[in-house]
Design an enzyme around this catalytic site. Structure first.
Site, short mmCIF file in Angstrom:
data_model
loop_
_atom_site.label_atom_id
_atom_site.label_comp_id
_atom_site.label_asym_id
_atom_site.label_seq_id
_atom_site.Cartn_x
_atom_site.Cartn_y
_atom_site.Cartn_z
NE ARG A 94 7.66 8.28 -5.50
CZ ARG A 94 8.28 7.13 -5.72
NH1 ARG A 94 9.45 7.12 -6.36
NH2 ARG A 94 7.75 5.99 -5.34
CE1 TYR A 112 10.11 -0.45 5.35
CE2 TYR A 112 9.80 -2.48 6.57
CZ TYR A 112 9.29 -1.30 6.07
OH TYR A 112 7.98 -0.97 6.29
CG ASN A 158 1.08 6.67 3.89
OD1 ASN A 158 0.96 5.58 4.44
ND2 ASN A 158 1.04 6.82 2.57
#
Length: 253
Positions: A34, A154, A88
């Site tokens: 990003r 998570y 990743n």
């Protein structure tokens, strides 16, 4: 070498380290993240030391399915065969018990860690089918092998990565595409700073007194996995610092 590797989340941490290590191994690098400025800085750093390295960078948020597909469709002709995909891009946000977890944190983790991996894999796999040495590396976590207090969502997303890695291995078997998961324990990157929404003091405390893994440690292991002869597939690797036994049991000096 001349193998082309596409790395998501390449602007920092393990992704950045993979770019640096694999550049030295002679890979052609397709790097996306990003943060465009960081990608360009990484590109310049690599070219300063290894000026012959072929690098293509592009800005991408893996959470945006349309953007992912458009980016892969728009790859220049010279980059339309991908030999290695390193999934990743991933993160953790918050460390709250499930009854008070923030919905925005949950959505960000699910959209990045699960859906982003799926979007990228679906778009890139067709570009790998002509490769004679195709390999997908999925970055998981110790959180994909066990659940720890307040890790709830998570941990769930990284358990999903573990399951998807196994599913890819089955589904892509007949295509000859190797699939491997790398599950790190404590790696000292921006991970905890992101998890704690920029609270650097709290992030530093996570690694206090621990000789944690580095991004380079993981990247060197990935380079090893990728270097195995074509008849060898390393399905699953759990990598921990010597000082860490489980997700929560750590020997702090």
């Amino acid at each position: 070498m001349n193998r082309t590797v596409l790395i998501t989340g390449a602007s920092s941490g393990i992704g950045q380290a993979c770019a640096l290590v694999l550049a030295k191994e002679g890979y052609r690098l397709a790097l996306c993240a990003r943060r465009t400025e960081r990608l360009e800085a990484l590109k310049n750093e690599i070219l300063q030391d290894l000026p012959e390295t072929e690098i293509y960078t592009f800005t991408l948020d893996v959470r945006d399915a349309d953007a992912v597909q458009q980016a892969m469709t728009a790859l220049p002709e010279a980059w339309q065969q991908i030999d290695v995909l390193i999934n990743n891009a991933g993160l953790s946000q918050g460390l709250d018990p499930i009854q008070s977890g923030k919905l925005s944190d949950w959505d960000t983790m699910i959209d990045t860690n699960i859906k982003g991996l799926l979007y990228v894999s679906r778009a890139v796999i067709p570009l790998m089918e002509s490769s004679k040495n195709a390999h997908i590396i999925n970055i998981g976590s110790i959180a994909g092998k066990e659940v720890y207090p307040n890790g709830n969502v998570y941990c769930a997303t990284k358990h999903a990565v573990d399951a998807l890695n196994k599913a890819m291995r089955i589904d892509l078997l007949e295509k000859g595409i190797r699939v491997s998961a790398i599950h790190p324990g404590m790696v000292e990157t921006e991970f905890s700073e992101v998890r704690f929404h920029g609270d650097t003091d709290r992030a530093k405390a996570v690694y206090k007194g621990v000789d944690a893994l580095s991004g380079q440690d993981i990247a060197e292991v990935i380079a090893f996995v990728l270097s195995r002869r074509a008849h060898i597939n390393i399905n699953d690797l759990l990598i921990m610092p010597t000082a860490q036994a489980t997700g929560t049991i750590v020997n702090r000096k």
